[in-house]
Scaffold this motif. Structure first.
Motif, PDB file in Angstrom:
ATOM      1  N   GLY A  30       0.805  -1.217   0.000  1.00 28.50           N
ATOM      2  CA  GLY A  30       0.000   0.000   0.000  1.00 28.50           C
ATOM      3  C   GLY A  30       0.833   1.259   0.000  1.00 28.50           C
ATOM      4  N   GLY A  31       1.708   1.401  -0.959  1.00 32.32           N
ATOM      5  CA  GLY A  31       2.549   2.597  -1.059  1.00 32.32           C
ATOM      6  C   GLY A  31       3.971   2.309  -0.630  1.00 32.32           C
ATOM      7  N   SER A  32       4.886   2.283  -1.578  1.00 40.04           N
ATOM      8  CA  SER A  32       6.274   1.917  -1.261  1.00 40.04           C
ATOM      9  C   SER A  32       7.004   2.994  -0.475  1.00 40.04           C
ATOM     10  N   ASP A  33       6.424   4.190  -0.352  1.00 46.05           N
ATOM     11  CA  ASP A  33       7.087   5.252   0.397  1.00 46.05           C
ATOM     12  C   ASP A  33       6.793   5.190   1.894  1.00 46.05           C
ATOM     13  N   LYS A  34       5.977   4.237   2.321  1.00 53.15           N
ATOM     14  CA  LYS A  34       5.641   4.117   3.744  1.00 53.15           C
ATOM     15  C   LYS A  34       6.721   3.332   4.478  1.00 53.15           C
ATOM     16  N   ILE A  35       7.027   3.745   5.686  1.00 52.98           N
ATOM     17  CA  ILE A  35       8.105   3.149   6.474  1.00 52.98           C
ATOM     18  C   ILE A  35       7.843   1.678   6.809  1.00 52.98           C
ATOM     19  N   VAL A  36       6.591   1.283   6.889  1.00 49.79           N
ATOM     20  CA  VAL A  36       6.268  -0.091   7.255  1.00 49.79           C
ATOM     21  C   VAL A  36       6.758  -1.091   6.192  1.00 49.79           C
ATOM     22  N   PRO A  39      11.483  -2.853   5.225  1.00 49.00           N
ATOM     23  CA  PRO A  39      12.227  -4.122   5.176  1.00 49.00           C
ATOM     24  C   PRO A  39      12.097  -4.845   3.839  1.00 49.00           C
ATOM     25  N   ALA A  40      10.897  -4.867   3.276  1.00 50.26           N
ATOM     26  CA  ALA A  40      10.705  -5.539   1.988  1.00 50.26           C
ATOM     27  C   ALA A  40      11.427  -4.786   0.878  1.00 50.26           C
ATOM     28  N   LYS A  41      11.351  -3.461   0.899  1.00 52.14           N
ATOM     29  CA  LYS A  41      12.010  -2.652  -0.128  1.00 52.14           C
ATOM     30  C   LYS A  41      13.531  -2.784  -0.024  1.00 52.14           C
ATOM     31  N   LEU A  42      14.066  -2.797   1.201  1.00 52.27           N
ATOM     32  CA  LEU A  42      15.504  -2.987   1.384  1.00 52.27           C
ATOM     33  C   LEU A  42      15.960  -4.358   0.903  1.00 52.27           C
ATOM     34  N   GLU A  61       0.468  -0.016  -4.727  1.00 51.78           N
ATOM     35  CA  GLU A  61      -0.910   0.336  -5.069  1.00 51.78           C
ATOM     36  C   GLU A  61      -1.463   1.258  -4.002  1.00 51.78           C
ATOM     37  N   ALA A  62      -2.486   2.008  -4.350  1.00 50.81           N
ATOM     38  CA  ALA A  62      -3.151   2.849  -3.366  1.00 50.81           C
ATOM     39  C   ALA A  62      -3.795   1.963  -2.297  1.00 50.81           C
ATOM     40  N   ALA A  63      -3.858   2.454  -1.090  1.00 54.16           N
ATOM     41  CA  ALA A  63      -4.458   1.680  -0.003  1.00 54.16           C
ATOM     42  C   ALA A  63      -5.895   1.321  -0.336  1.00 54.16           C
ATOM     43  N   GLY A  64      -6.293   0.131   0.015  1.00 52.88           N
ATOM     44  CA  GLY A  64      -7.647  -0.332  -0.198  1.00 52.88           C
ATOM     45  C   GLY A  64      -7.898  -0.982  -1.544  1.00 52.88           C
ATOM     46  N   VAL A  65      -6.870  -1.059  -2.382  1.00 48.94           N
ATOM     47  CA  VAL A  65      -7.044  -1.673  -3.708  1.00 48.94           C
ATOM     48  C   VAL A  65      -7.017  -3.168  -3.579  1.00 48.94           C
TER      49      VAL A  65
END
Length: 65
Positions: A30-36, A39-42, A61-65
Motif C-alpha cells: 500500500g505505497g512503497s514510500d511508507k516506512i512499514v 524491510p521488503a524494499k531494502l 498500489e493505493a491503499a484499499g485496492v
C-alpha cells in the motif's frame, strides 16, 4: 510490522524451489514510500530475494485496492 515480515517469509518459503527453477512472487503493498514496507524494499534493493533464487516484484498500489 512483525506480521508483515512473517507474511513475506511465509510467501518466500512457500515458493521456494530447487536452484534450477525460477520462482516469481508478486507482493502488492500500500505505497512503497511508507516506512512499514522498508524491510521488503531494502531486501529487494540489496538483492536478498535474488540471492535466495526468488524473483520478487513489489507493486505499489493505493491503499484499499
Amino acid at each position: 510490522m512483525r506480521s508483515f515480515l512473517s507474511a513475506v517469509a511465509l510467501a518466500a518459503a512457500v515458493v521456494a524451489t530447487p536452484a534450477f527453477a525460477q520462482a516469481r512472487l508478486v507482493v502488492t503493498i500500500g505505497g512503497s514510500d511508507k516506512i512499514v514496507y522498508l524491510p521488503a524494499k531494502l531486501a529487494e534493493r540489496l538483492g536478498y530475494f535474488q540471492a535466495q533464487g526468488v524473483e520478487v516484484e513489489l507493486r505499489s498500489e493505493a491503499a484499499g485496492v
